[in-house]
Design an enzyme around this catalytic site. Sequence first.
Site, PDB file in Angstrom:
ATOM      1  N   GLY A  63       0.806  -1.209   0.000  1.00 19.91           N
ATOM      2  CA  GLY A  63       0.000   0.000   0.000  1.00 19.91           C
ATOM      3  C   GLY A  63       0.841   1.261   0.000  1.00 19.91           C
ATOM      4  NE  ARG A  87      -5.447  -7.702  -0.593  1.00 17.19           N
ATOM      5  CZ  ARG A  87      -5.046  -6.441  -0.696  1.00 17.19           C
ATOM      6  NH1 ARG A  87      -4.666  -5.772   0.391  1.00 17.19           N
ATOM      7  NH2 ARG A  87      -5.012  -5.834  -1.872  1.00 17.19           N
ATOM      8  CB  VAL A 138       0.689   0.210   7.581  1.00 13.51           C
ATOM      9  CG1 VAL A 138       0.324   1.368   6.666  1.00 13.51           C
ATOM     10  CG2 VAL A 138       1.964   0.531   8.363  1.00 13.51           C
ATOM     11  CB  ALA A 139      -2.768  -3.751   6.301  1.00 14.59           C
ATOM     12  CB  SER A 140      -6.635  -0.007   7.730  1.00 13.13           C
ATOM     13  OG  SER A 140      -7.966   0.209   8.158  1.00 13.13           O
ATOM     14  CE  LYS A 143      -7.656   4.147  10.243  1.00 12.30           C
ATOM     15  NZ  LYS A 143      -6.710   3.090   9.792  1.00 12.30           N
ATOM     16  N   PRO A 194      -2.624  10.285  11.153  1.00 14.29           N
ATOM     17  CG  PRO A 194      -1.733   9.074   9.395  1.00 14.29           C
ATOM     18  CD  PRO A 194      -2.474   8.935  10.655  1.00 14.29           C
ATOM     19  CB  SER A 227      -5.336  12.407   0.300  1.00 12.77           C
ATOM     20  OG  SER A 227      -6.034  12.275   1.521  1.00 12.77           O
TER      21      SER A 227
END
Length: 353
Positions: free
Chosen positions: A19, A41, A91-93, A170, A195, A210
Amino acid sequence: MSDPSTPPADLVLVTGGSGFVGAHCVLALLQAGYRVRTTIRTPARAADVRAQLTAGGLDDPGDRLEFAVADLTRDDGWAEAVDGVRFVLHVASPFPTSQPKDPDELIVPARDGALRVLRAARDAGVERVVLTSSFAAIGYGHAPTDRAFTEEDWTELDSGRAVSAYVQSKTIAEREAWAFVHDEGGELQLATVNPVGILGPVLGPDVSSSVELIRMVKEGRLPRLPDVHFGVVDVRDVAGLHLLAMTRPEAVGQRFLAIAGDVMSAQEVALLIRGHLGEAAGRRVSTKLMPAWMLKAVAPFSRRVRDSLPDIGTVRRASAEKARTMLGWSPRPREEAVIATVDTLPTYRSHRS
């Protein structure tokens, strides 16, 4: 070449290394001398990670990079992924380009995935987990305010104000993570990085919402801009903050907001992009605002527009003072993050797998 008599560097697990943020975390760790294992994955995604490292200026990490196949929705593979690991950067989400009809499509994998990683880390004797959370877990659901949000704030899910599925996911995932570590974590340490909108160098096809906004502005696909304001932070500085939260003793049990300066409006971003591209290429970049009545008229026909309505005209500021003073974090200017995004976009097209 490293000295063979030197003990091997600590092994760090990064979840979601293919990612946008995950790849930059892998890159930062390797550049700092760590050994890295990252979850993917499917085995085919290993090539994507290596390609992004090359794009980031690291040609061959050698045997300091390894891969583990694991999915946030399944238990399989996580015990192997954390074996021998000292630190974990989770970090993965899931981060959709549009909101799902059923919020549980985001909430369940975000919450259960975080708990899977924390449980496996605890059982393996991992020292510390740094969870990539979000400003989404801090600044939403509140009454309008001029003050800057801090790490003491939590998004209010029961305030009656509209909160998107992503914001819910989140917030719930981070709250559940803190509760797990408090109640069942044993010696496991936790810190979170929260962030705002993440921009910066695009190394591969998996990017944030973003970045997609910057692409649409650059390519002239937004003839009228919504009256939205958002914080900006460079992905390289987000990765750097993860490393500080991973290693600094004072980071244990702390949340850290990541933002560079004040918020920017979509119009300010468009003006910056237009000026950077120059007269010819910048001509297609619109700086005109879309009136609120027009947005409301379009909303019944566009889920993306409907999702954005609660943010129209709303300014949510945030403070990174804690990360600056406690950890010595010093982010790049927000303008540099925007320009770095613009300059690295042409090569890639986003896809989701």
